[in-house]
Design a protein around this motif. Structure first.
Motif, PDB file in Angstrom:
ATOM      1  N   GLY A 229       0.820  -1.203   0.000  1.00  0.00           N
ATOM      2  CA  GLY A 229       0.000   0.000   0.000  1.00  0.00           C
ATOM      3  C   GLY A 229       0.855   1.255   0.000  1.00  0.00           C
ATOM      4  N   ASN A 230       1.971   1.187   0.710  1.00  0.00           N
ATOM      5  CA  ASN A 230       2.857   2.348   0.777  1.00  0.00           C
ATOM      6  C   ASN A 230       3.425   2.708  -0.589  1.00  0.00           C
ATOM      7  N   GLU A 231       3.791   1.670  -1.360  1.00  0.00           N
ATOM      8  CA  GLU A 231       4.332   1.943  -2.692  1.00  0.00           C
ATOM      9  C   GLU A 231       3.219   2.414  -3.622  1.00  0.00           C
ATOM     10  N   ALA A 232       2.052   1.808  -3.458  1.00  0.00           N
ATOM     11  CA  ALA A 232       0.916   2.191  -4.297  1.00  0.00           C
ATOM     12  C   ALA A 232       0.593   3.676  -4.110  1.00  0.00           C
ATOM     13  N   ALA A 233       0.762   4.160  -2.888  1.00  0.00           N
ATOM     14  CA  ALA A 233       0.497   5.576  -2.625  1.00  0.00           C
ATOM     15  C   ALA A 233       1.468   6.460  -3.402  1.00  0.00           C
TER      16      ALA A 233
END
Ligand SMILES: Cc1ncc(C[n+]2csc(CCOP(=O)(O)OP(=O)(O)O)c2C)c(N)n1
Ligand code: SF4
Lengths: 353, 476
Positions: A8-12
């Protein structure tokens, strides 16, 4: 459609790139550091700027500066850092500057711990800073939503000249899932109010001070009218199996994921359970929850706090149905069986409303 | 005596009338004899001289000059108390050609905003800072400032500033000058016409350096606040000479006129959308058609020591499932326990949207060490699978309702001279014994997940070695 496996952090971070963000100001804090680290990699690679600042106080004021100069700027942090930014966020609101902030919630108060909680709800949704202002708050529950909500946040922030929060939690950030990158790519446009250091914008002024009470009133009334418009435009939520439900869980973020598993188990057991998942918590989907209340659907609010969102649910319900709170704090998440049990208890009337 | 009492100077950089202050307003809000007006006139004159009015962005602080934007016909940004250096940084990183003017009082800069100014100076942000040191908090009515002199009476030091209770006055110019990055640091004063003249030159130089992109300039200006000092304007100027200037020595502390490395072109060059998408989708997995019939979901728990590749085993498993068209979730255990202790990962593969990513009852457990077996064996679903790394795990499972397999993963990895790849053996064995995903998919997925591409062949070799081992043992 192509998928990549990502946290999720990378997706952000990727959502930010697709949303036309050009400036990321960061300060490390678990569990949000991965976002800054991702930005430190991706932003320069794609001709944008990443900078690590000396504190969250500086971060938010750098965002303020870049936004004043017309940039799409953002940061990401967690409870203690967001708390430090509060004055700056209030200034952003007062000066009507667009910004995007991701809060990867962790456990508090104080230093707390790095496991997930949803106890920044009041700070972010009710406004941790001073003054009568609002933030637009999205609550992603998957990697895909981390990307899409972050991407869209920049368009929305520019449209309403407001801060948009992505209120997430340590699990949604850490979890890896399939994420599709297909979709629109946005770019910021020149703003007629920003300060560009050129003749055209020379008369522009970014400020939140209005010494004259009439001017301040006029300004604050304007803010409230924008908030009213946002409330009309942006409410978003998802309902799963709520149509025939006797009981509906209300949850966002990681709790909505666990809730989804729980209603599947309950349906298999023949219990008519549903899930109501706010995708925005400001504006809050009060009308839709009110509709459930009017039908006397029982509501179980599941969250990683003592009941911060439950307060908003109760306001929407206005006493028309039974509302119970399932809160868990300290960084622990409920097990599916625990939610199943809580729903079962509530149906039997065993749980305090 | 420079006068600030008259209507604000006639520089074309000032508005003709100060409409932001009030209709037809012609005078400033500063008190008679205040230094703010004097300095702002100098700044306006310098802007005019350099012909940079359109490019200028004036940052108003919190303090008596919060309303500088009433007067400057330039771009204006009002900043929160003390943070204007951070705002300047945000603007500088956005606009290449803007001329940014930081203007701060002593409470703003040396008190609440100390961290921001030091770091902006230390980064050498290319902008000019004018620091108005009047040894007091003016706007709030005369409280002690970090620069208040010892013995000086203020509302919050009614008996005079006491060095033990209140500390000593802080010399900002000295502090800034010891940092390597600033190119120009000078302390000036408004005490006499001669000093005012010097200040004017300093203001010009600080702006010129910025225009030449040399970097960070800092001009401290000792400035009278007759109102809060309880003096007449004349007395106040004398007090600057007799008191302030004896503690805060005037002079140039730093001036690198030449040979300053000019920072790289700060203009951003975002790549175009197509390039961006190409970059982001590199290594992406096109959707594989999902089977018409729904396949059962599978959940995995992988446990072991931190450093055994537990998390990447999970990632590899998830990547394989993704390329066979499953939805997947991977959740690490993380936090302090990640540092050296035990680690575990939860992986779920399903044709339906995945609810909780936490795996409480795994269908399959990969135990890479003994503690992982102890911790999770009782959680495995009845009829499930337990696979252990028999190089490390000595005990057998106590469960009788599961299928149990043992593979000497660490030894096999050692043999292949790739000790870090015991996890690949475990994943290969897992897929081979369960038949959940094809070994061909595994071979295709390894390059996507592997970070050290140099070891690709050895990793693929381990997949083959595992299959051979299982066949020899007649496990498959
Ligand atoms: C966070 C915050 N704390 C306190 C204040 C109140 N405040 C306004 S101006 C000021 C002092 C300004 O003094 P200085 O920087 O010396 O400027 P001067 O007024 O003397 O020019 C203070 C403390 C504020 N606006 N914001
Ligand atoms: S209070 Fe002091 S600093 Fe403020 S305007 Fe008056 S003289 Fe100037």
């Amino acid at each position: 459609m192509a998928y990549r496996l990502m946290k999720g952090n990378e997706a952000a971070v990727i959502g930010a790139l697709l949303g036309g963000c050009t400036h990321f100001f960061g300060y490390p804090i678990t569990p949000a550091s991965e976002i800054a680290q991702g930005a430190a990699y991706w932003f320069p690679l794609s001709g944008r700027m990443f900078m690590q600042s000396e504190s969250e106080v500086s971060v938010i004021n750098m965002v303020y500066g870049a936004a004043s100069a017309g940039a799409r700027a953002m940061t990401a942090s967690s409870g203690p850092g967001i708390a430090l930014m509060s004055e700056g966020i209030s200034y952003l609101a007062g000066a009507r500057l667009p910004a995007v902030i991701i809060d990867m919630q962790r456990s508090g108060p104080g230093l707390g711990n790095i496991w997930p909680e949803q106890s920044d709800y009041n700070m972010v949704v009710k406004g941790g800073g001073h003054g009568d202002y609002r933030n637009i708050v999205f609550t992603p529950y998957s990697g895909q939503e981390m990307l899409e909500m972050t991407r869209d946040a920049f368009e929305i922030a520019d449209t309403y000249r407001m801060t948009v929060f992505i209120l997430s939690d340590a699990y949604i950030g850490q979890m890896m899932e399939q994420v599709s990158i297909d979709g629109p790519v946005f770019h910021g446009k020149r703003k007629d109010w920003a300060v560009y250091g050129d003749a055209q914008s020379r008369n522009n002024l970014i400020t939140s001070i209005h010494m004259n009470t009439h001017l301040q009133k006029e300004h604050n009334d304007l803010l409230q009218s924008v908030y009213k418009q946002v409330s009309a435009d942006l409410v978003d939520y998802e309902t799963i199996d709520t149509d025939d439900a006797d009981i509906v869980m209300v949850a966002y973020g990681i709790c909505a994921r666990i809730g989804l598993s729980a209603i599947r188990v309950l349906r298999e057991q023949g219990v008519k359970a549903g899930l109501f998942r706010p995708k925005t918590v400001w504006p809050f989907p009060a009308c839709a929850i009110g509709d459930l209340a009017a039908r006397k659907t029982k509501l179980l609010v599941v969250e990683l706090s003592s009941g911060m969102m439950a307060d908003d649910v109760e306001l929407a319900v206005k006493g028309r149905t039974e509302v119970a709170r399932f809160g868990m704090v300290g960084g622990v998440t409920p097990k599916v069986e625990e939610l199943v049990q809580a729903v079962t208890d509530m149906i039997r009337g065993g749980r305090d409303a | 005596m420079p006068d600030t009492n008259e209507k604000f100077g006639r520089s074309s950089v000032f508005y003709d009338t100060f409409e932001r202050r009030g209709a037809e307003e012609k005078s400033t809000h500063y008190c008679p004899g205040c230094g703010h007006g004097t300095v702002q006139k100098m700044i306006a004159a310098a802007i005019e001289e350099f012909g940079i009015q359109d490019r200028t962005i004036f940052l108003s602080p919190v303090g008596c000059s919060v309303f500088a934007y009433y007067y400057f016909d330039t771009g204006n940004i009002q900043c929160s108390h003390g943070r204007s250096p951070a705002v300047a940084t945000g603007v500088r990183r956005t606009l290449r050609d803007a001329v940014i003017i930081g203007y701060q009082g002593d409470g703003d800069l040396a008190g609440i905003g100390l961290a921001e100014i030091i770091h902006a100076a230390s980064r050498g942000e290319n902008y000019s800072v004018f620091f108005i040191n009047n040894a007091i908090y003016g706007m709030t009515g005369g409280q002690m400032a970090p620069t208040t002199l010892l013995g000086q009476r203020t509302l919050t030091s009614p008996n005079g500033r006491d060095q033990f209770n209140d500390g000593r006055p802080i010399g900002m110019a000295e502090l800034i000058s010891v940092l390597p990055a600033p190119v120009y640091v000078e302390r000036c004063s408004l005490s006499t016409p001669k000093q005012v003249l010097k200040t004017r030159l300093a203001v010009r130089k600080a702006l010129r350096y910025q225009i030449e992109r040399k970097g960070f300039s800092f001009v401290e200006i000792l400035s009278p606040c007759p109102t809060n000092w309880g003096m007449t304007p004349i007395q106040a100027r004398t007090w600057v000479t007799e008191h302030l200037e004896t503690v805060f020595k005037l002079g140039r502390l730093k001036d690198y006129d030449e040979d300053v490395p000019v920072p790289a072109d700060p203009v951003l060059h975002p790549i175009d959308d197509q390039q961006m998408l190409t970059l982001l989708t590199a290594g992406g997995i096109p959707t594989v058609k999902t089977s018409v019939e729904k396949r059962p979901s599978r959940s995995f728990k992988i446990g072991g020591f931190g450093g055994q590749g537990v998390l990447s085993a999970g990632e590899l498993m998830a990547a394989c499932a993704l390329s066979e068209g499953y939805r997947v979730s991977w959740l690490p255990s993380y936090g302090p326990e990640m540092r050296g202790g035990s680690a575990n990962a939860s992986v779920i593969c399903s044709d339906d949207p995945i609810g909780s990513p936490v795996v409480d009852t795994p269908d399959v457990l990969l135990a890479m060490n003994g503690p992982a077996l102890d911790a999770f064996e009782h959680t495995v679903a009845p009829g499930g699978v337990i696979l252990v790394n028999s190089s490390v795990v000595n005990q057998k499972t106590r469960r009788t309702d599961v299928s149990y397999y043992a593979v000497p993963a660490t030894e096999m990895a050692k043999e292949a001279q790739l000790i870090s790849a015991a996890n690949v053996v475990m994943v290969s064995a897992c897929l081979a014994v369960t038949g959940f995903l094809s070994i061909q998919t595994l071979r295709e997925s390894i390059p996507r997940v592997l970070r050290k591409k140099a070891f690709l062949e050895r990793n693929l070799g381990l997949v083959d070695a595992t299959i051979t081992y299982l066949q020899q043992q007649e496990i498959i």
